[in-house]
Enzyme design. Structure first.
Site, PDB file in Angstrom:
ATOM      1  N   SER A  36       0.734  -1.167   0.141  1.00  0.00           N
ATOM      2  CA  SER A  36       0.150  -0.015  -0.040  1.00  0.00           C
ATOM      3  C   SER A  36       0.911   1.104  -0.054  1.00  0.00           C
ATOM      4  CB  SER A  36      -0.832  -0.017   1.279  1.00  0.00           C
ATOM      5  OG  SER A  36      -1.883   0.993   1.177  1.00  0.00           O
TER       6      SER A  36
ATOM      7  N   HIS B  70      -8.133  -4.849  -0.882  1.00  0.00           N
ATOM      8  CA  HIS B  70      -7.068  -3.953  -0.552  1.00  0.00           C
ATOM      9  C   HIS B  70      -6.869  -4.350   1.188  1.00  0.00           C
ATOM     10  CE1 HIS B  70      -4.067  -0.726  -0.602  1.00  0.00           C
ATOM     11  NE2 HIS B  70      -4.449  -0.559   0.644  1.00  0.00           N
TER      12      HIS B  70
ATOM     13  N   ASP C 229     -10.239  -3.527  -5.573  1.00  0.00           N
ATOM     14  CA  ASP C 229      -9.287  -2.416  -4.698  1.00  0.00           C
ATOM     15  C   ASP C 229      -8.976  -1.279  -5.585  1.00  0.00           C
ATOM     16  OD1 ASP C 229      -7.131  -1.209  -3.506  1.00  0.00           O
ATOM     17  OD2 ASP C 229      -5.636  -2.616  -3.818  1.00  0.00           O
TER      18      ASP C 229
END
Length: 389
Positions: free
Chosen positions: A175, A359, A329
């Protein structure tokens, strides 16, 4: 090289929830976070502190000694790190792995990623360095990048002290940590005094903050645990904390016309395969540039925020990459675009796509209440890539 997770293709979030009931509990826990305002109003603690506490409790596992690892909390050039070293003897110098945690530059810690780093260190028999970089909103851009860069440079210079071959160091992150990993690799390109990384591992990375209307942002805008508006919220806190700009950012009004023309060849839905547009996508047209917005968020186009937008001379010098994306995501297309950008510049890419993934799923890979078997498969695939790097 393309690797797709085995399993079925789901058509909507309801199907995901039916297949993995844990996501319901996961999303409900995250939905409690906006209520942190109540805690702040009562004078107990700030919203950020409360939110960090809830997230940490969600992700923390039982930590302590490890029969297979030496684990030490150290400082690398004044940056806190946790170093994981295998206890087993090695015939030569090991591989090293720098790991930068996710959490939107606001959350996450070496503690909440301890279980993942232990697993990777044990399974790859590598030395893992998890970096405890400073967080926003207390520390703004480019603090997070600078902390990670300093820690990485320190490790590259001292790798042999940890039994590591400095020419076999992998840069990794998930991320926002994936953003940092991609940017660190780019920042090292012109450091001729240092050995270059042998590979980069980018787990659902954010690699640009110019376009929040790509197909994945439209399709997954309301999919937990990272909503479209929340992604822009994190970016603004990372840059300058001016949340009043969120509507302009989401609409793309922060991008001047000259930059739109320059970025179009790299940042366009035309570069995304048609198979990722079948769930519904409408091309977005920005009516106008909002006055003075660019000047207030111009750091959004720097390497540490948008590594996708760097020049070809940098991109073509990067090490081979592993990129993981999730179908559900908002950042899926960031990964797809960076994959294409690297491949177009001759950089080998191994791609793993989690067809029913969302995610943050990689944090739930190892047998906890919120464990997802597909995440374990993905982590093991990353392990195999690192072993071969």
């Amino acid at each position: 090289m393309i690797i797709c997770e085995s399993g079925f293709v789901v058509s909507d979030l309801q199907t995901i929830a039916g297949s993995h009931s844990q996501i319901i509990l996961c999303s409900q826990l995250y939905e409690l976070l906006p209520r942190a305002k109540i805690v702040e109003n009562l004078g107990i603690c700030s919203q950020v502190t409360f939110t960090r506490y809830v997230r940490e409790q969600l992700l923390l596992k039982n930590v302590g000694k490890d029969s297979k690892l030496f684990i030490k909390d150290l400082q690398f050039d004044e940056v806190p790190v946790r170093v994981y070293q295998p206890k087993s003897p090695s015939s030569g110098r090991r591989k090293g792995i720098m790991f930068f945690h996710g959490g939107g530059w606001m959350f996450g810690s070496v503690d909440s990623y301890d279980h993942l780093c232990r697993y990777i260190s044990r399974e790859t028999e590598s030395v893992v360095v998890s970096v405890g970089y400073r967080l926003s909103p207390e520390h703004r851009y480019p603090t997070q990048y600078e902390d990670c860069f300093k820690a990485t440079v320190h490790f590259l210079k001292t790798a042999e002290d940890y039994g590591v071959d400095p020419s076999r160091v992998v840069i990794s992150g998930d991320s926002a940590g994936g953003t940092l990993a991609a940017a660190i690799c780019q920042g090292l390109v012109n450091r001729k005094d240092l050995p270059q990384p042998c590979a980069q591992v980018l787990i659902y990375p954010l690699v640009q903050v110019a376009d929040f209307n790509l197909p994945s942002y439209q399709q997954n805008r309301s999919v937990p645990i990272l909503y479209r508006e929340r992604a822009a919220f994190y970016v603004l806190h990372y840059l300058n904390g001016d949340i009043s700009l969120i509507d302009e950012i989401l609409e793309g009004e922060h991008v001047p016309e000259d930059k739109k023309l320059k970025f179009q060849k790299w940042l366009s839905s035309d570069n995304i395969p048609d198979e990722f547009k079948v769930r519904g996508y409408k091309p977005h047209t920005v009516s106008s540039e909002a006055e003075n917005v660019f000047d207030r968020v111009k750091d959004a186009f720097e390497m540490a925020s948008s590594p996708l937008l760097s020049e070809d001379i940098i991109i073509c010098s990067l090490p081979k990459a592993y990129i993981l994306t999730c179908e559900y995501d908002v950042l899926r297309d960031d990964g797809l675009l960076y994959k294409k950008r690297l491949e177009n510049n001759g950089v080998p890419v191994t791609w793993y796509h989690m067809r029913d993934g969302f995610h943050g799923e990689m944090s739930f890979f190892d047998g906890s209440l919120l464990a997802f078997p597909s995440a374990k498969l993905a982590v093991d695939d990353i392990v195999n890539f690192i072993k071969s790097a």
